[in-house]
Design a protein around this motif. Sequence first.
Motif, mmCIF file in Angstrom:
data_model
loop_
_atom_site.group_PDB
_atom_site.id
_atom_site.type_symbol
_atom_site.label_atom_id
_atom_site.label_comp_id
_atom_site.label_asym_id
_atom_site.label_seq_id
_atom_site.Cartn_x
_atom_site.Cartn_y
_atom_site.Cartn_z
ATOM 1 N N ASN A 287 49.607 58.545 96.222
ATOM 2 C CA ASN A 287 48.759 58.377 95.046
ATOM 3 C C ASN A 287 48.872 56.935 94.533
ATOM 4 O OD1 ASN A 287 47.019 59.215 93.065
ATOM 5 N ND2 ASN A 287 48.671 59.807 91.669
ATOM 6 N N HIS A 288 48.534 55.979 95.409
ATOM 7 C CA HIS A 288 48.656 54.572 95.030
ATOM 8 C C HIS A 288 47.281 53.908 95.006
ATOM 9 C CE1 HIS A 288 52.935 54.871 95.252
ATOM 10 N NE2 HIS A 288 52.928 55.194 96.532
ATOM 11 N N ARG A 289 47.246 52.760 94.371
ATOM 12 C CA ARG A 289 45.991 52.004 94.300
ATOM 13 C C ARG A 289 45.580 51.543 95.715
ATOM 14 N NH1 ARG A 289 45.883 46.079 91.664
ATOM 15 N NH2 ARG A 289 43.700 45.578 92.098
ATOM 16 N N VAL A 290 44.283 51.574 95.957
ATOM 17 C CA VAL A 290 43.767 51.178 97.278
ATOM 18 C C VAL A 290 42.596 50.214 97.113
ATOM 19 C CG1 VAL A 290 42.847 52.009 99.483
ATOM 20 C CG2 VAL A 290 44.263 53.535 98.106
ATOM 21 N N VAL A 291 42.589 49.113 97.858
ATOM 22 C CA VAL A 291 41.375 48.301 97.944
ATOM 23 C C VAL A 291 40.988 48.185 99.419
ATOM 24 C CG1 VAL A 291 41.710 46.900 95.850
ATOM 25 C CG2 VAL A 291 42.580 46.062 98.026
ATOM 26 N N GLN A 292 39.700 48.198 99.653
ATOM 27 C CA GLN A 292 39.200 48.111 101.025
ATOM 28 C C GLN A 292 38.557 46.743 101.244
ATOM 29 O OE1 GLN A 292 35.957 50.745 101.935
ATOM 30 N NE2 GLN A 292 36.346 50.660 104.143
ATOM 31 N N VAL A 293 38.884 46.123 102.388
ATOM 32 C CA VAL A 293 38.195 44.886 102.756
ATOM 33 C C VAL A 293 36.947 45.283 103.524
ATOM 34 C CG1 VAL A 293 38.423 42.600 103.801
ATOM 35 C CG2 VAL A 293 40.477 43.821 103.072
ATOM 36 N N LYS B 235 49.867 43.605 89.753
ATOM 37 C CA LYS B 235 50.902 43.454 88.735
ATOM 38 C C LYS B 235 52.290 43.577 89.348
ATOM 39 C CE LYS B 235 47.812 43.666 85.363
ATOM 40 N NZ LYS B 235 47.257 42.357 85.044
ATOM 41 N N LYS B 236 53.276 43.007 88.682
ATOM 42 C CA LYS B 236 54.659 43.186 89.123
ATOM 43 C C LYS B 236 54.994 44.672 89.091
ATOM 44 C CE LYS B 236 56.537 38.680 88.232
ATOM 45 N NZ LYS B 236 57.451 37.808 87.503
ATOM 46 N N GLY B 237 55.589 45.148 90.172
ATOM 47 C CA GLY B 237 55.986 46.561 90.233
ATOM 48 C C GLY B 237 54.898 47.487 90.763
ATOM 49 N N GLU B 238 53.729 46.932 91.124
ATOM 50 C CA GLU B 238 52.644 47.781 91.654
ATOM 51 C C GLU B 238 52.844 48.075 93.139
ATOM 52 O OE1 GLU B 238 48.135 48.110 90.974
ATOM 53 O OE2 GLU B 238 48.632 46.118 90.232
ATOM 54 N N PHE B 239 52.149 49.131 93.601
ATOM 55 C CA PHE B 239 52.128 49.489 95.023
ATOM 56 C C PHE B 239 50.664 49.508 95.418
ATOM 57 C CE2 PHE B 239 54.551 51.893 98.402
ATOM 58 C CZ PHE B 239 53.502 52.013 99.285
ATOM 59 N N LEU B 240 50.274 48.679 96.350
ATOM 60 C CA LEU B 240 48.861 48.558 96.724
ATOM 61 C C LEU B 240 48.677 48.738 98.223
ATOM 62 C CD1 LEU B 240 45.888 47.610 95.926
ATOM 63 C CD2 LEU B 240 46.625 45.335 96.670
ATOM 64 N N THR C 151 57.395 44.893 94.136
ATOM 65 C CA THR C 151 55.946 44.963 94.287
ATOM 66 C C THR C 151 55.678 45.098 95.784
ATOM 67 O OG1 THR C 151 55.770 43.438 92.440
ATOM 68 C CG2 THR C 151 53.778 43.779 93.751
ATOM 69 N N VAL C 152 54.849 46.064 96.161
ATOM 70 C CA VAL C 152 54.637 46.335 97.593
ATOM 71 C C VAL C 152 53.149 46.289 97.913
ATOM 72 C CG1 VAL C 152 54.942 48.047 99.433
ATOM 73 C CG2 VAL C 152 56.701 47.834 97.662
#
Length: 258
Positions: free
Chosen positions: A241-247, A63-68, A226-227
């Motif tokens: 404390n940010h959202r994380v996805v793992q490849v 989303k706009k403004g998210e940190f991932l 957005t980062v």
Amino acid sequence: MPVSTTQATLNQSVLEQKKQTVGVRIGDFSTPEEPVNMVQLRNVTKIYTNGQATLSDVNLEVKKGEFLFVTGASGSGKSTLLKMLYGEELPTHGEVTVDECNVANMQGDRLSFLRRRIGIVFQDYKLIQQRTVAENVTVVLEAAGYTRKEIQRRLEPTLKLVGLQAKANCFPEQLSGGEQQRVGIARAIVSTPPLILADEPTGNLDPDNAWQIIQIFRKLNTFGATVIITTHSEQLVRRCNHRVVQVKNGKLVPQSIN
Ligand code: ADP
Ligand code: MG
């Protein structure tokens, strides 16, 4: 104290974004729409021409403004993912959308225009050794045709934001690794792009410098950018404390941060 140009411009873009997404209408009590996506991957598969498979049928919404944070082992496909966002690589199947533009449809001027709205930070800084800090930062503005006055107006608050005002006239070889990366960030953000992509920006830095660099990205995020940051540092990710996805094995796996 005057608000910096970078902060003011990013705040403005957040306000515009809110107006767009919330849709202020008197007498309208319907639930506000979901925030708009800055990035969307739909059923994306990437196989390099030599047959090397990386991502396999993955979906992602930022989303706009998210940190991932994007984590994953070396060779898992983190850089490939970012490259598809700025059009350096195209998906073999599926669709990559950035700021509501299908990246595959962007060529020539349209791709350049999209890239101007994306700030990119690299692990190895990619600075021009024969140019000063100030010149390294402003080179992108010159290329984009900004006036001299506008360039000067943007330079100082940007260097201040990354803590490099005192080093404006130094050359890269006179700086520490952490300082060089801060030049890389200044160059990426001087045109106030709404999307910032950083590919292992702390990969060459010690933990203290790495943490300082992450703090700069977090500050930019609070201004509305957005980062998306790739890293293989579990420790760094755990401190935030940010959202994380793992490849992992070609898939994007959501990670719990606790
Ligand atoms: P990461 O950034 O997670 O280390 P990459 O996205 O760079 O991973 O690479 C993912 C896989 O794709 C690796 O196996 C790598 O060797 C391969 N790869 C990357 N770029 C290319 C390319 N241009 N041609 C062929 N294979 C590539
Ligand atoms: Mg990589």
